[in-house]
Enzyme design. Sequence first.
Site, mmCIF file in Angstrom:
data_model
loop_
_atom_site.group_PDB
_atom_site.id
_atom_site.type_symbol
_atom_site.label_atom_id
_atom_site.label_comp_id
_atom_site.label_asym_id
_atom_site.label_seq_id
_atom_site.Cartn_x
_atom_site.Cartn_y
_atom_site.Cartn_z
ATOM 1 N N HIS A 198 0.681 -1.233 -0.042
ATOM 2 C CA HIS A 198 -0.105 0.147 0.108
ATOM 3 C C HIS A 198 0.680 0.988 -0.004
ATOM 4 O O HIS A 198 0.783 2.057 -0.682
ATOM 5 C CB HIS A 198 -0.826 0.016 1.094
ATOM 6 C CG HIS A 198 -1.686 -1.076 1.394
ATOM 7 N ND1 HIS A 198 -1.864 -1.906 2.308
ATOM 8 C CD2 HIS A 198 -3.074 -1.381 0.531
ATOM 9 C CE1 HIS A 198 -2.600 -2.899 2.240
ATOM 10 N NE2 HIS A 198 -3.494 -2.308 0.965
ATOM 11 N N SER A 236 -2.872 -7.573 3.271
ATOM 12 C CA SER A 236 -3.460 -7.648 4.597
ATOM 13 C C SER A 236 -3.552 -8.927 5.133
ATOM 14 O O SER A 236 -3.554 -9.298 6.429
ATOM 15 C CB SER A 236 -4.602 -6.866 4.416
ATOM 16 O OG SER A 236 -4.257 -5.611 3.868
HETATM 17 P P1 AMP Z 1 -6.487 -3.861 -0.729
HETATM 18 O O1 AMP Z 1 -6.377 -2.939 0.802
HETATM 19 O O2 AMP Z 1 -5.980 -5.208 -0.388
HETATM 20 O O3 AMP Z 1 -7.742 -3.642 -0.980
HETATM 21 O O4 AMP Z 1 -5.441 -3.154 -1.821
HETATM 22 C C1 AMP Z 1 -5.649 -1.769 -1.959
HETATM 23 C C2 AMP Z 1 -4.829 -1.519 -3.261
HETATM 24 O O5 AMP Z 1 -3.355 -1.922 -2.777
HETATM 25 C C3 AMP Z 1 -5.030 -2.336 -4.341
HETATM 26 O O6 AMP Z 1 -4.837 -1.484 -5.356
HETATM 27 C C4 AMP Z 1 -4.108 -3.597 -4.216
HETATM 28 O O7 AMP Z 1 -3.913 -3.921 -5.593
HETATM 29 C C5 AMP Z 1 -2.811 -2.923 -3.536
HETATM 30 N N1 AMP Z 1 -1.788 -3.777 -3.140
HETATM 31 C C6 AMP Z 1 -2.332 -4.736 -1.964
HETATM 32 N N2 AMP Z 1 -1.097 -5.364 -1.902
HETATM 33 C C7 AMP Z 1 -0.066 -5.023 -2.801
HETATM 34 C C8 AMP Z 1 1.166 -5.462 -2.825
HETATM 35 N N3 AMP Z 1 1.622 -6.401 -2.544
HETATM 36 N N4 AMP Z 1 2.034 -4.767 -3.841
HETATM 37 C C9 AMP Z 1 1.501 -3.684 -4.714
HETATM 38 N N5 AMP Z 1 0.201 -3.115 -4.416
HETATM 39 C C10 AMP Z 1 -0.671 -3.981 -3.611
#
Ligand code: AMP
Length: 284
Positions: free
Chosen positions: A37, A190
């Site tokens: 993130h 997460s």
């Molecule tokens: P989430 O909180 O899981 O909904 O993710 C929020 C944003 O962070 C989304 O655009 C995800 O693709 C990105 N994201 C989550 N994990 C990663 C990671 N390991 N590397 C890059 N972006 C991530």
Amino acid sequence: MILFKSSSDLQTFLTNERRKNKKIGYIPTMGALHHGHLSLIRRSQEETQTSVCSIFVNPTQFNELNDLEKYPRVPAKDIELLEKVGCDVLFMPAIEEIYPEGIGHVAKSNIDLQGLDQRLEGAFRPGHFQGVLQVVERLLNIVGPGKLFMGQKDFQQFLIIREMIRLLHLPVEIVACPIVREKNGLAMSSRNLRMDSDEKAIASQIFKGLKKAKKAWQAGAGIELIRDQYLQRLEKVGIRPEYFEIVDYHLLQPIGQPEPGKQVIACVATWVGSVRLIDNLQLQ
Ligand code: AMP
């Protein structure tokens, strides 16, 4: 960092920022923030003048109540991390702020994604992408960013949101950011918070196997063989695969044999204990 819970307060603030000619960068998240993130926030800081992160665990994109209930929530730690990285704005709306009509009356998006939302994740998580489309459209309406930053970790989600922006002519540019990984290769997520150290070590096979698959692909191995080897590798360490597909990079459609110049990606979803993990790697 300024924290907003109300959409209208956030909008008043951002209208002022725009008047000062500041470009707004937006990073939607569901919290339990990690370096993946934070990499999106840093990218936004490089490319825009005001970075807005939102934390909203969107109930309509969870197809299992259990997954929603168990989703990690650590707001105090998230705020600390965002302060540290120098994020300008955090938007943390309550459910009623995003769904004033309640979550039982979710209007379905009527844009035609030509099946992009039905494949891979869409096939295993019915309704998931409808929920994602709905919440991202609402959040984009509230925030009105010039740039939207999303991770390639959720590659299908990125493609679908990019297509929604195109079809609805939304005035925002979408930026894909590379996957950030742990030292052992495990894609940061997460949901990793729900695994112990043994499970995390086991889960590193998800990416190790993807790298092997890439080598095999580049050496000319067929898809069936690569899939079998991948699935065996995971099963050996007790990871339960949901799918492993080698598909074309733009529409995520199954492909036959390698074609020169065609971009190809391997996408995988697995269960490690009670935790569902996804990952992907471009093969060509
Ligand atoms: P989430 O909180 O899981 O909904 O993710 C929020 C944003 O962070 C989304 O655009 C995800 O693709 C990105 N994201 C989550 N994990 C990663 C990671 N390991 N590397 C890059 N972006 C991530």
